[in-house]
Scaffold this motif. Structure first.
Motif, PDB file in Angstrom:
ATOM      1  N   THR A   1       0.846  -1.193   0.000  1.00 38.20           N
ATOM      2  CA  THR A   1       0.000   0.000   0.000  1.00 38.20           C
ATOM      3  C   THR A   1       0.876   1.234   0.000  1.00 38.20           C
ATOM      4  N   THR A   2       0.584   2.143  -0.892  1.00 36.51           N
ATOM      5  CA  THR A   2       1.318   3.406  -0.913  1.00 36.51           C
ATOM      6  C   THR A   2       0.788   4.286   0.209  1.00 36.51           C
ATOM      7  N   PRO A   3       1.627   4.674   1.122  1.00 41.31           N
ATOM      8  CA  PRO A   3       1.127   5.436   2.276  1.00 41.31           C
ATOM      9  C   PRO A   3       0.586   6.789   1.857  1.00 41.31           C
ATOM     10  N   THR A   4      -0.452   7.216   2.573  1.00 41.73           N
ATOM     11  CA  THR A   4      -1.020   8.532   2.319  1.00 41.73           C
ATOM     12  C   THR A   4      -0.090   9.588   2.885  1.00 41.73           C
ATOM     13  N   PRO A   5       0.284  10.587   2.073  1.00 44.15           N
ATOM     14  CA  PRO A   5       1.199  11.609   2.587  1.00 44.15           C
ATOM     15  C   PRO A   5       0.572  12.370   3.738  1.00 44.15           C
ATOM     16  N   THR A   6       1.371  12.640   4.731  1.00 40.90           N
ATOM     17  CA  THR A   6       0.894  13.386   5.903  1.00 40.90           C
ATOM     18  C   THR A   6       0.757  14.844   5.544  1.00 40.90           C
ATOM     19  N   PRO A   7      -0.414  15.422   5.746  1.00 45.35           N
ATOM     20  CA  PRO A   7      -0.577  16.832   5.388  1.00 45.35           C
ATOM     21  C   PRO A   7       0.303  17.714   6.262  1.00 45.35           C
ATOM     22  N   THR A   8       0.849  18.733   5.638  1.00 45.16           N
ATOM     23  CA  THR A   8       1.702  19.658   6.385  1.00 45.16           C
ATOM     24  C   THR A   8       0.826  20.596   7.182  1.00 45.16           C
ATOM     25  N   ASN A   9       1.284  20.941   8.341  1.00 50.88           N
ATOM     26  CA  ASN A   9       0.521  21.814   9.232  1.00 50.88           C
ATOM     27  C   ASN A   9       1.399  22.995   9.604  1.00 50.88           C
ATOM     28  N   ASN A  10       0.965  24.176   9.247  1.00 47.64           N
ATOM     29  CA  ASN A  10       1.761  25.362   9.506  1.00 47.64           C
ATOM     30  C   ASN A  10       1.613  25.869  10.933  1.00 47.64           C
ATOM     31  N   GLN A  11       0.714  25.269  11.698  1.00 47.59           N
ATOM     32  CA  GLN A  11       0.545  25.692  13.073  1.00 47.59           C
ATOM     33  C   GLN A  11       1.748  25.238  13.903  1.00 47.59           C
ATOM     34  N   PRO A  12       2.264  26.114  14.773  1.00 49.33           N
ATOM     35  CA  PRO A  12       3.414  25.718  15.584  1.00 49.33           C
ATOM     36  C   PRO A  12       3.069  24.604  16.555  1.00 49.33           C
ATOM     37  N   VAL A  13       4.043  23.767  16.824  1.00 54.71           N
ATOM     38  CA  VAL A  13       3.877  22.685  17.796  1.00 54.71           C
ATOM     39  C   VAL A  13       4.136  23.260  19.186  1.00 54.71           C
ATOM     40  N   VAL A  14       3.151  23.124  20.064  1.00 53.10           N
ATOM     41  CA  VAL A  14       3.257  23.685  21.410  1.00 53.10           C
ATOM     42  C   VAL A  14       3.636  22.577  22.384  1.00 53.10           C
ATOM     43  N   SER A  15       4.729  22.784  23.090  1.00 50.61           N
ATOM     44  CA  SER A  15       5.178  21.831  24.119  1.00 50.61           C
ATOM     45  C   SER A  15       4.994  22.468  25.491  1.00 50.61           C
ATOM     46  N   SER A  16       4.253  21.826  26.348  1.00 49.72           N
ATOM     47  CA  SER A  16       4.017  22.340  27.701  1.00 49.72           C
ATOM     48  C   SER A  16       4.824  21.518  28.702  1.00 49.72           C
ATOM     49  N   LYS A  17       5.537  22.218  29.564  1.00 42.50           N
ATOM     50  CA  LYS A  17       6.379  21.558  30.561  1.00 42.50           C
ATOM     51  C   LYS A  17       6.176  22.233  31.907  1.00 42.50           C
ATOM     52  N   ARG A  18       6.466  21.500  32.952  1.00 47.64           N
ATOM     53  CA  ARG A  18       6.381  22.074  34.290  1.00 47.64           C
ATOM     54  C   ARG A  18       7.736  22.659  34.670  1.00 47.64           C
ATOM     55  N   LEU A  19       7.695  23.844  35.220  1.00 45.51           N
ATOM     56  CA  LEU A  19       8.917  24.511  35.655  1.00 45.51           C
ATOM     57  C   LEU A  19       9.185  24.126  37.102  1.00 45.51           C
TER      58      LEU A  19
END
Length: 561
Positions: free
Chosen positions: A402-420
């Motif tokens: 099966t030819t994999p479906t290309p993953t759509p590009t997302n221009n939204q920034p990836v938000v990483s939440s961490k505890r300080l």
């Protein structure tokens, strides 16, 4: 080439006031810094024994100071991108709700007629035409009166109204101290450190942060007391102005660019032009964004077109015409017409024009569509062609792969939440990491009302921080996309330090430092209750009983016979 001029005044010897020890030296050191390190071309220097210039006295009397303020600032001689600084080290007095600088012949018993009102100084400075006027006052409170308020309140209000960047050595309720061990005033010492190689404070904002830390430290070390400098820079983009271009970082320039773009969006063309000129000066004339920004502003002033978007011809499809400029599509060949008289319904916009035949040709049928409609139709056609080619590839082939479906590009920034994680011992945290393109990192921590938050990031990186309150809004106007922030938390809740990249940066290492300082609660000293002293009862002295004296019995004498 930007103009950089200044006036520096330092007064030790007063005719009617207590003399100072190091005000003259402070002004001399400021003059040397401006001329040798900051690249100022002209500096008008006034001190107790400064030499005459062109046969005119430069002793800092009221007459001499008023003369230069009148003559030099009668007409504008500077423009956007230029700088004018005014530095005063000496006595300052507040009288009748007005702030005054005391010249060497100022009389504290006749202030209105012998002193110089600071609002007059600010008003004259604004006349020079420079968009960056800096007023620096290292003026201690009047020594003759130990009570009352010093200068600052009225001057701060004037600074907010006139847009003059004003730097004060202390708040109105404090003194500005001289340090014998340094042979300088504490404020001017910290000021020159911050502007020089030690602090490298290129911007108004970073200089403010340095002074708020360094001046109290010096005064605490040498005088064991308190002195709190403060700075007025309004509107807020004034705090982003670059004071010393040689120390400006990419972050400083990027912040200034953001202000310039925002000014363009708000159609504040004069402000945008000033900011782009300052970007160009900080980048030694090599910044193409600034060049293009100035070109856009020039085009906007000369026409009503939206910048950077070419004027387009708009075809009338109906009575309603959309006037939104669009990107220029691929050129459509215009059919050759047999007779010019058959051309009708022509509308022009800008320099070009389109013509449509009144009677469609049998060989080429071209409806009277708008250009937007043509582009949409062409887009649908391309999309259909893409689906025709791509969809069959998604079906399972005979081989079972099966030819994999290309993953759509997302221009939204990836938000990483961490505890300080703040260390329990001192409530601080230091984090070293890397921020990548299209990434936002959020560090959350719990803060209580009244806590003092200090957060700063290495200014050599391309990372900016924003301090967010529990409602996910910036804590205040100084907490958004900066390299350092310090302020008092107003509510109890979950706070966030948000990290983003400077526009145009691919990725950057960063070093984030956060400290949360609990308010110092004054412990009331318990007044000891007086211990009653017990009044001793008098001990009665026992009177000795008189011893009876024994009366001797008479011894009978024998009568001789």
């Amino acid at each position: 080439m930007a103009k950089n001029w200044a006036i520096a005044i330092g007064i030790n010897q007063y005719d009617y006031l207590q003399p100072l020890n190091y005000a003259k030296r402070d002004a001399q050191l400021m003059q040397e810094f401006l001329g040798n390190e900051a690249g100022f071309e002209r500096i008008f220097f006034f001190s107790d024994d400064s030499p005459n210039v062109a046969g005119k006295s430069t002793r800092p009397t009221r007459t001499n100071l008023l003369r230069i303020l009148r003559q030099l600032f009668d007409n504008p001689f500077m423009e956007a991108g230029d700088n004018f600084w005014f530095f005063f080290s000496g006595h300052g007095i507040r009288y009748a709700d007005r702030d005054y600088l005391m010249p060497c012949d100022g009389d504290p018993e006749d202030i209105e007629n012998t002193a110089i009102a600071i609002n007059f100084v600010s008003e004259r400075l604004r006349r020079c035409g420079a968009d960056n006027v800096v007023l620096i006052l290292d003026a201690c409170r009047n020594e003759g009166k130990k009570t009352g308020e010093g200068i600052g309140r009225q001057t701060a209000q004037e600074a907010r109204q006139q847009g003059v960047i004003s730097i004060f050595s202390c708040i109105p309720q404090e003194y500005s101290y001289e340090i014998d061990a340094l042979q300088q005033g504490a404020f001017t010492r910290a000021l020159l450190e911050g502007l020089g190689i030690q602090g490298k404070c290129a911007t108004v904002e970073r200089l403010d942060q340095y002074l708020k830390f360094r001046v109290p430290e010096l005064v605490r070390q040498y005088k064991n007391t308190r002195q709190t400098p403060y700075l007025i820079a309004e509107p807020v983009n004034k705090s982003h102005l670059i004071l010393v271009p040689r120390y400006a970082t990419l972050v400083d320039i990027a912040t200034l660019k953001n202000d310039a773009y925002q000014a363009e969006v708000n159609r504040s063309l004069d402000l945008a032009e000033q900011l782009w000129i300052r970007v160009l000066a900080a980048a030694s004339g090599q910044d193409m964004d600034a060049v293009r920004g100035l070109q856009r502003i020039e085009r906007l002033r000369n026409s009503s077109a939206i910048p950077d978007l070419p004027q387009q011809t708009i075809l009338q499809a109906s009575k309603s015409v959309t006037n939104t400029p669009i990107s220029k599509p691929s050129q459509i060949p215009t059919p050759k017409l047999t007779s010019p008289s058959s051309i009708t319904n022509t509308q022009t916009s800008g320099a070009g024009q389109f013509a449509t035949p009144s009677t469609p040709s049998k060989k080429l049928i071209l409806s009277n569509w708008s250009r937007r409609r043509l582009i949409q139709t062409a887009g649908f056609a391309v999309a259909g062609l893409f689906l025709t080619i791509a969809v069959p590839r998604l079906w399972r082939s005979d081989s079972g792969t099966t030819t994999p479906t290309p993953t759509p590009t997302n221009n939204q920034p990836v938000v990483s939440s961490k505890r300080l994680d703040l260390k329990a011992s001192n409530n601080t945290a230091t984090i070293k990491d890397t921020l990548k393109t299209d990434q936002i990192i959020k560090y959350a921590f719990f803060g209580q009302k009244g806590d003092k938050l200090t957060a700063f990031i290495d200014p050599r990186s391309s990372v900016l921080l924003t301090a967010l309150s529990p409602n996910q809004q910036p804590i205040d106007i100084n907490a958004q996309k900066v390299t350092a922030y310090q302020g008092i938390l107003l509510v109890t809740g979950r706070y966030t330090i948000e990290l983003t990249l400077v526009p145009g940066a691919a990725k950057s290492n960063y070093n984030l430092n956060v400290a949360l300082e609990k308010p110092v609660k004054s412990t009331p000293t318990e007044t000891p209750l007086p211990i009653p002293t017990e009044t001793p009862f008098p001990i009665p002295t026992e009177a000795p009983l008189p011893l009876p004296t024994e009366t001797p019995l008479p011894i009978p004498t024998a009568t001789p016979r």
